[in-house]
Design a protein around this motif. Structure first.
Motif, PDB file in Angstrom:
ATOM      1  N   ALA A  11       0.833  -1.207   0.000  1.00 45.98           N
ATOM      2  CA  ALA A  11       0.000   0.000   0.000  1.00 45.98           C
ATOM      3  C   ALA A  11       0.869   1.258   0.000  1.00 45.98           C
ATOM      4  N   ARG A  12       1.936   1.235   0.783  1.00 47.24           N
ATOM      5  CA  ARG A  12       2.842   2.396   0.816  1.00 47.24           C
ATOM      6  C   ARG A  12       3.505   2.613  -0.537  1.00 47.24           C
ATOM      7  N   ALA A  13       3.920   1.523  -1.165  1.00 48.55           N
ATOM      8  CA  ALA A  13       4.571   1.630  -2.470  1.00 48.55           C
ATOM      9  C   ALA A  13       3.605   2.206  -3.494  1.00 48.55           C
ATOM     10  N   LEU A  14       2.378   1.718  -3.479  1.00 55.47           N
ATOM     11  CA  LEU A  14       1.388   2.234  -4.430  1.00 55.47           C
ATOM     12  C   LEU A  14       1.067   3.694  -4.138  1.00 55.47           C
ATOM     13  N   SER A  15       0.967   4.036  -2.865  1.00 55.11           N
ATOM     14  CA  SER A  15       0.604   5.407  -2.523  1.00 55.11           C
ATOM     15  C   SER A  15       1.707   6.375  -2.926  1.00 55.11           C
ATOM     16  N   SER A  16       2.976   5.993  -2.808  1.00 51.42           N
ATOM     17  CA  SER A  16       4.056   6.908  -3.192  1.00 51.42           C
ATOM     18  C   SER A  16       4.107   7.071  -4.708  1.00 51.42           C
ATOM     19  N   CYS A  17       3.808   6.031  -5.458  1.00 55.88           N
ATOM     20  CA  CYS A  17       3.777   6.140  -6.912  1.00 55.88           C
ATOM     21  C   CYS A  17       2.641   7.060  -7.330  1.00 55.88           C
ATOM     22  N   ARG A  18       1.511   6.921  -6.670  1.00 55.66           N
ATOM     23  CA  ARG A  18       0.362   7.746  -7.007  1.00 55.66           C
ATOM     24  C   ARG A  18       0.675   9.218  -6.730  1.00 55.66           C
ATOM     25  N   THR A  19       1.398   9.494  -5.632  1.00 54.59           N
ATOM     26  CA  THR A  19       1.768  10.866  -5.319  1.00 54.59           C
ATOM     27  C   THR A  19       2.642  11.437  -6.424  1.00 54.59           C
ATOM     28  N   LEU A  20       3.588  10.645  -6.910  1.00 54.26           N
ATOM     29  CA  LEU A  20       4.454  11.105  -7.983  1.00 54.26           C
ATOM     30  C   LEU A  20       3.639  11.355  -9.251  1.00 54.26           C
ATOM     31  N   ASP A  21       2.675  10.467  -9.534  1.00 57.04           N
ATOM     32  CA  ASP A  21       1.832  10.647 -10.713  1.00 57.04           C
ATOM     33  C   ASP A  21       0.990  11.911 -10.579  1.00 57.04           C
ATOM     34  N   LEU A  22       0.463  12.179  -9.406  1.00 52.03           N
ATOM     35  CA  LEU A  22      -0.335  13.378  -9.194  1.00 52.03           C
ATOM     36  C   LEU A  22       0.526  14.631  -9.356  1.00 52.03           C
ATOM     37  N   GLU A  23       1.745  14.564  -8.867  1.00 53.06           N
ATOM     38  CA  GLU A  23       2.657  15.710  -9.007  1.00 53.06           C
ATOM     39  C   GLU A  23       3.005  15.936 -10.474  1.00 53.06           C
ATOM     40  N   ALA A  24       3.262  14.870 -11.205  1.00 50.14           N
ATOM     41  CA  ALA A  24       3.569  14.994 -12.633  1.00 50.14           C
ATOM     42  C   ALA A  24       2.360  15.556 -13.383  1.00 50.14           C
ATOM     43  N   ALA A  25       1.164  15.094 -13.036  1.00 49.76           N
ATOM     44  CA  ALA A  25      -0.049  15.602 -13.679  1.00 49.76           C
ATOM     45  C   ALA A  25      -0.249  17.079 -13.357  1.00 49.76           C
ATOM     46  N   ARG A  26       0.043  17.468 -12.128  1.00 51.86           N
ATOM     47  CA  ARG A  26      -0.097  18.869 -11.730  1.00 51.86           C
ATOM     48  C   ARG A  26       0.870  19.748 -12.524  1.00 51.86           C
ATOM     49  N   LEU A  27       2.114  19.283 -12.667  1.00 44.04           N
ATOM     50  CA  LEU A  27       3.101  20.051 -13.433  1.00 44.04           C
ATOM     51  C   LEU A  27       2.713  20.151 -14.909  1.00 44.04           C
ATOM     52  N   LYS A  28       2.169  19.054 -15.458  1.00 48.03           N
ATOM     53  CA  LYS A  28       1.718  19.097 -16.848  1.00 48.03           C
ATOM     54  C   LYS A  28       0.569  20.077 -17.012  1.00 48.03           C
ATOM     55  N   ARG A  29      -0.338  20.108 -16.037  1.00 48.28           N
ATOM     56  CA  ARG A  29      -1.482  21.023 -16.094  1.00 48.28           C
ATOM     57  C   ARG A  29      -1.008  22.478 -16.031  1.00 48.28           C
ATOM     58  N   ILE A  30      -0.028  22.744 -15.173  1.00 50.45           N
ATOM     59  CA  ILE A  30       0.522  24.102 -15.069  1.00 50.45           C
ATOM     60  C   ILE A  30       1.140  24.514 -16.398  1.00 50.45           C
ATOM     61  N   GLU A  31       1.878  23.620 -17.016  1.00 47.82           N
ATOM     62  CA  GLU A  31       2.491  23.923 -18.308  1.00 47.82           C
ATOM     63  C   GLU A  31       1.424  24.153 -19.372  1.00 47.82           C
ATOM     64  N   ALA A  32       0.354  23.374 -19.347  1.00 43.29           N
ATOM     65  CA  ALA A  32      -0.722  23.542 -20.320  1.00 43.29           C
ATOM     66  C   ALA A  32      -1.394  24.898 -20.150  1.00 43.29           C
ATOM     67  N   VAL A  33      -1.655  25.295 -18.919  1.00 45.22           N
ATOM     68  CA  VAL A  33      -2.273  26.596 -18.659  1.00 45.22           C
ATOM     69  C   VAL A  33      -1.329  27.716 -19.080  1.00 45.22           C
ATOM     70  N   ARG A  34      -0.070  27.568 -18.782  1.00 48.29           N
ATOM     71  CA  ARG A  34       0.920  28.572 -19.192  1.00 48.29           C
ATOM     72  C   ARG A  34       0.930  28.711 -20.713  1.00 48.29           C
ATOM     73  N   GLY A  35       0.878  27.575 -21.413  1.00 50.12           N
ATOM     74  CA  GLY A  35       0.831  27.609 -22.874  1.00 50.12           C
ATOM     75  C   GLY A  35      -0.430  28.290 -23.385  1.00 50.12           C
ATOM     76  N   GLN A  36      -1.578  28.039 -22.735  1.00 49.57           N
ATOM     77  CA  GLN A  36      -2.827  28.684 -23.148  1.00 49.57           C
ATOM     78  C   GLN A  36      -2.752  30.196 -22.956  1.00 49.57           C
ATOM     79  N   ILE A  37      -2.164  30.625 -21.853  1.00 46.90           N
ATOM     80  CA  ILE A  37      -2.035  32.064 -21.592  1.00 46.90           C
ATOM     81  C   ILE A  37      -1.145  32.707 -22.643  1.00 46.90           C
ATOM     82  N   LEU A  38      -0.010  32.067 -22.917  1.00 50.82           N
ATOM     83  CA  LEU A  38       0.893  32.608 -23.936  1.00 50.82           C
ATOM     84  C   LEU A  38       0.213  32.648 -25.301  1.00 50.82           C
TER      85      LEU A  38
END
Length: 105
Positions: A11-38
């Motif tokens: 469970a800990r291993a899965l939860s840490s992977c999910r956290t990394l995936d959520l962080e990667a998704a958050r960073l991708k979303r920020i980049e997408a919004v930045r691209g839309q603004i530009l």
């Protein structure tokens, strides 16, 4: 007991992977919004340089703001509270209603 520890480790291993995936998704979303603004600004890249702090207000403007704010607070404190009867209507109008059977005949 061993099964519980194994399940907990999984469970800990899965939860840490999910956290990394959520962080990667958050960073991708920020980049997408930045691209839309530009894109809306018709820019290909952000303008050079970092935005600096806002320039300080002149002392005259700050003094005028503070004095106006203090005057409004003082007026609000000195204003008499409104009496409840001033809020409600002064005149009462009555409209007699006929029951549905009264008009027939």
């Amino acid at each position: 007991s061993v099964l519980f520890l194994a399940t907990l480790a999984t469970a800990r291993a899965l939860s840490s992977c999910r956290t990394l995936d959520l962080e990667a998704a958050r960073l991708k979303r920020i980049e997408a919004v930045r691209g839309q603004i530009l894109s809306k600004l018709r820019l290909t890249a952000p303008p050079p340089g970092e935005p600096g702090p806002a320039p300080a207000l002149p002392e005259e403007v700050r003094a005028l703001y503070n004095s106006t704010r203090d005057l409004l607070r003082q007026r609000a404190r000195s204003r008499q509270p409104e009496e409840p009867q001033d809020y409600y209507a002064k005149e009462l109008l009555r409209f007699p209603m006929e029951s549905p059977g009264d008009g027939e005949g």
